[in-house]
Motif scaffolding. Structure first.
Motif, short mmCIF file in Angstrom:
data_model
loop_
_atom_site.label_atom_id
_atom_site.label_comp_id
_atom_site.label_asym_id
_atom_site.label_seq_id
_atom_site.Cartn_x
_atom_site.Cartn_y
_atom_site.Cartn_z
N PRO A 1 0.83 -1.21 0.00
CA PRO A 1 0.00 0.00 0.00
C PRO A 1 0.86 1.26 0.00
O PRO A 1 1.78 1.40 0.80
CB PRO A 1 -0.81 -0.11 1.29
N GLY A 2 0.59 2.15 -0.92
CA GLY A 2 1.30 3.41 -1.01
C GLY A 2 2.50 3.41 -1.93
O GLY A 2 3.00 4.49 -2.29
N ALA A 3 2.99 2.25 -2.33
CA ALA A 3 4.17 2.20 -3.19
C ALA A 3 3.88 2.82 -4.56
O ALA A 3 4.67 3.60 -5.09
CB ALA A 3 4.66 0.77 -3.35
N THR A 4 2.73 2.49 -5.14
CA THR A 4 2.37 3.04 -6.44
C THR A 4 2.11 4.54 -6.35
O THR A 4 2.49 5.30 -7.24
CB THR A 4 1.14 2.31 -7.01
N LEU A 5 1.49 4.99 -5.26
CA LEU A 5 1.28 6.43 -5.06
C LEU A 5 2.61 7.17 -4.95
O LEU A 5 2.74 8.29 -5.44
CB LEU A 5 0.43 6.69 -3.82
N GLY A 6 3.58 6.56 -4.30
CA GLY A 6 4.91 7.18 -4.21
C GLY A 6 5.55 7.34 -5.57
O GLY A 6 6.13 8.40 -5.88
N LEU A 7 5.44 6.31 -6.41
CA LEU A 7 5.97 6.40 -7.77
C LEU A 7 5.20 7.44 -8.59
O LEU A 7 5.79 8.20 -9.35
CB LEU A 7 5.91 5.03 -8.44
N LEU A 8 3.89 7.46 -8.41
CA LEU A 8 3.06 8.44 -9.12
C LEU A 8 3.41 9.86 -8.71
O LEU A 8 3.49 10.76 -9.54
CB LEU A 8 1.58 8.17 -8.86
N SER A 9 3.68 10.07 -7.43
CA SER A 9 4.03 11.39 -6.92
C SER A 9 5.29 11.92 -7.60
O SER A 9 5.35 13.08 -8.01
CB SER A 9 4.21 11.34 -5.41
N ARG A 10 6.29 11.07 -7.73
CA ARG A 10 7.52 11.47 -8.42
C ARG A 10 7.25 11.68 -9.91
O ARG A 10 7.83 12.56 -10.54
CB ARG A 10 8.61 10.43 -8.21
N ASN A 11 6.37 10.86 -10.47
CA ASN A 11 6.05 10.93 -11.89
C ASN A 11 5.30 12.21 -12.26
O ASN A 11 5.45 12.74 -13.35
CB ASN A 11 5.22 9.70 -12.23
N LEU A 12 4.47 12.73 -11.33
CA LEU A 12 3.68 13.93 -11.62
C LEU A 12 4.48 15.22 -11.53
O LEU A 12 3.99 16.28 -11.90
CB LEU A 12 2.46 14.00 -10.70
N GLN B 1 5.87 18.59 -10.44
CA GLN B 1 5.70 19.74 -9.57
C GLN B 1 4.35 19.82 -8.86
O GLN B 1 4.16 20.67 -8.03
CB GLN B 1 5.90 21.01 -10.40
N VAL B 2 3.42 18.94 -9.21
CA VAL B 2 2.11 18.95 -8.55
C VAL B 2 2.28 18.41 -7.14
O VAL B 2 2.92 17.39 -6.92
CB VAL B 2 1.09 18.10 -9.33
N GLN B 3 1.72 19.13 -6.16
CA GLN B 3 1.88 18.73 -4.76
C GLN B 3 0.94 17.59 -4.42
O GLN B 3 -0.26 17.68 -4.64
CB GLN B 3 1.57 19.91 -3.84
N MET B 4 1.52 16.49 -3.89
CA MET B 4 0.73 15.35 -3.46
C MET B 4 1.01 15.10 -1.98
O MET B 4 2.16 15.03 -1.57
CB MET B 4 1.05 14.10 -4.28
N HIS B 5 -0.07 14.99 -1.19
CA HIS B 5 0.05 14.75 0.25
C HIS B 5 -0.62 13.43 0.58
O HIS B 5 -1.80 13.23 0.25
CB HIS B 5 -0.62 15.87 1.05
N LEU B 6 0.10 12.53 1.24
CA LEU B 6 -0.44 11.24 1.63
C LEU B 6 -1.39 11.40 2.80
O LEU B 6 -1.03 12.01 3.80
CB LEU B 6 0.71 10.30 2.01
N LEU B 7 -2.61 10.85 2.70
CA LEU B 7 -3.57 10.86 3.79
C LEU B 7 -3.53 9.53 4.54
O LEU B 7 -3.63 9.48 5.76
CB LEU B 7 -4.99 11.09 3.26
N GLU B 8 -3.44 8.46 3.79
CA GLU B 8 -3.34 7.09 4.29
C GLU B 8 -2.35 6.39 3.37
O GLU B 8 -1.98 6.93 2.34
CB GLU B 8 -4.70 6.38 4.21
N PRO B 9 -1.96 5.16 3.68
CA PRO B 9 -1.01 4.49 2.79
C PRO B 9 -1.48 4.39 1.34
O PRO B 9 -0.68 4.49 0.42
CB PRO B 9 -0.86 3.10 3.41
N ALA B 10 -2.77 4.19 1.09
CA ALA B 10 -3.25 4.01 -0.28
C ALA B 10 -4.13 5.17 -0.75
O ALA B 10 -4.89 5.03 -1.70
CB ALA B 10 -4.01 2.69 -0.39
N ARG B 11 -4.04 6.32 -0.11
CA ARG B 11 -4.89 7.47 -0.46
C ARG B 11 -4.11 8.76 -0.28
O ARG B 11 -3.42 8.94 0.72
CB ARG B 11 -6.11 7.47 0.45
N ALA B 12 -4.21 9.65 -1.25
CA ALA B 12 -3.48 10.92 -1.21
C ALA B 12 -4.35 12.02 -1.79
O ALA B 12 -5.40 11.77 -2.36
CB ALA B 12 -2.17 10.81 -1.98
N VAL B 13 -3.89 13.26 -1.64
CA VAL B 13 -4.57 14.42 -2.19
C VAL B 13 -3.60 15.18 -3.08
O VAL B 13 -2.45 15.40 -2.72
CB VAL B 13 -5.08 15.35 -1.05
#
Length: 194
Positions: free
Chosen positions: A20-31, A33-45
């Motif tokens: 949980p959260g590994a794909t979001l971490g990769l997506l965050s780097r991939n996006l 300059q857009v700010q991504m904040h983790l809310l839970e391991p598998a959910r972000a804003v």
């Protein structure tokens, strides 16, 4: 005791190897300059103050035999101008090449659907951003005085296989990232007018 054992055995479980959260971490780097904040391991804003929208991103896990796929869904919640419940989907038209956009009625108020379809398909900027966007699913639902948008991009996903063992992240390319951000911004402008 038997009830507890039955609940434990029949409860949905995450596939072996799911992080949980590994794909979001990769997506965050991939996006970028857009700010991504983790809310839970598998959910972000995702926050984009320049365009004035805020989207929630969730990991969705789909289990298959000896493998699983983790995709990221982008969710926008926006106020609706008028009441009425309706569910619809947008998809690309054309069998081999994309020839346009199609708006598919799923349920709810038909008059509301026609109004939403006409407004969305007549928006030239939105059509220009959606045509090259590689999305698997784009669903819109109006309920409780809000529009709920769900967009699942083909990129920003991870394929994990157990035999042979491999893990591969499918990134969102820079042009796709630009189209995705433009679509979220344009939906943020268009939907509150409906």
């Amino acid at each position: 005791m038997i009830r507890h054992l039955r609940e434990r055995l029949l409860a949905p479980r995450a596939p072996t190897g799911y992080r949980p959260g590994a794909t979001l971490g990769l997506l965050s780097r991939n996006l970028g300059q857009v700010q991504m904040h983790l809310l839970e391991p598998a959910r972000a804003v995702l926050d984009n103050p320049a365009q004035g929208w805020r989207a929630e991103v969730r990991e969705c896990v789909e289990a298959h035999l000896l493998m699983h796929v983790v995709t990221c869904e982008f969710h926008l919640c926006l106020p609706a101008l008028q009441g009425g419940e309706v569910r619809l989907e947008l998809r690309h038209a054309g069998a081999i090449r994309r020839t346009g956009l199609a708006c598919v009625y799923r349920s709810g108020d038909k008059a509301r659907f026609i109004q939403a379809r006409d407004l969305l398909l007549s928006n030239a900027q939105l059509t220009a951003a959606l045509m090259p966007l590689d999305f698997k699913r784009l669903a819109l639902e109006c309920r409780d005085g809000h529009w709920w948008l769900t967009l699942e991009h083909m990129g920003g996903s991870e394929v994990v296989n157990r035999m042979p063992a491999f893990r591969r992240y499918i990134q969102i390319s820079p042009p796709q990232r630009a189209h995705l951000m433009a679509c979220l911004g344009l939906f943020g402008e268009s939907l509150p007018r409906l």
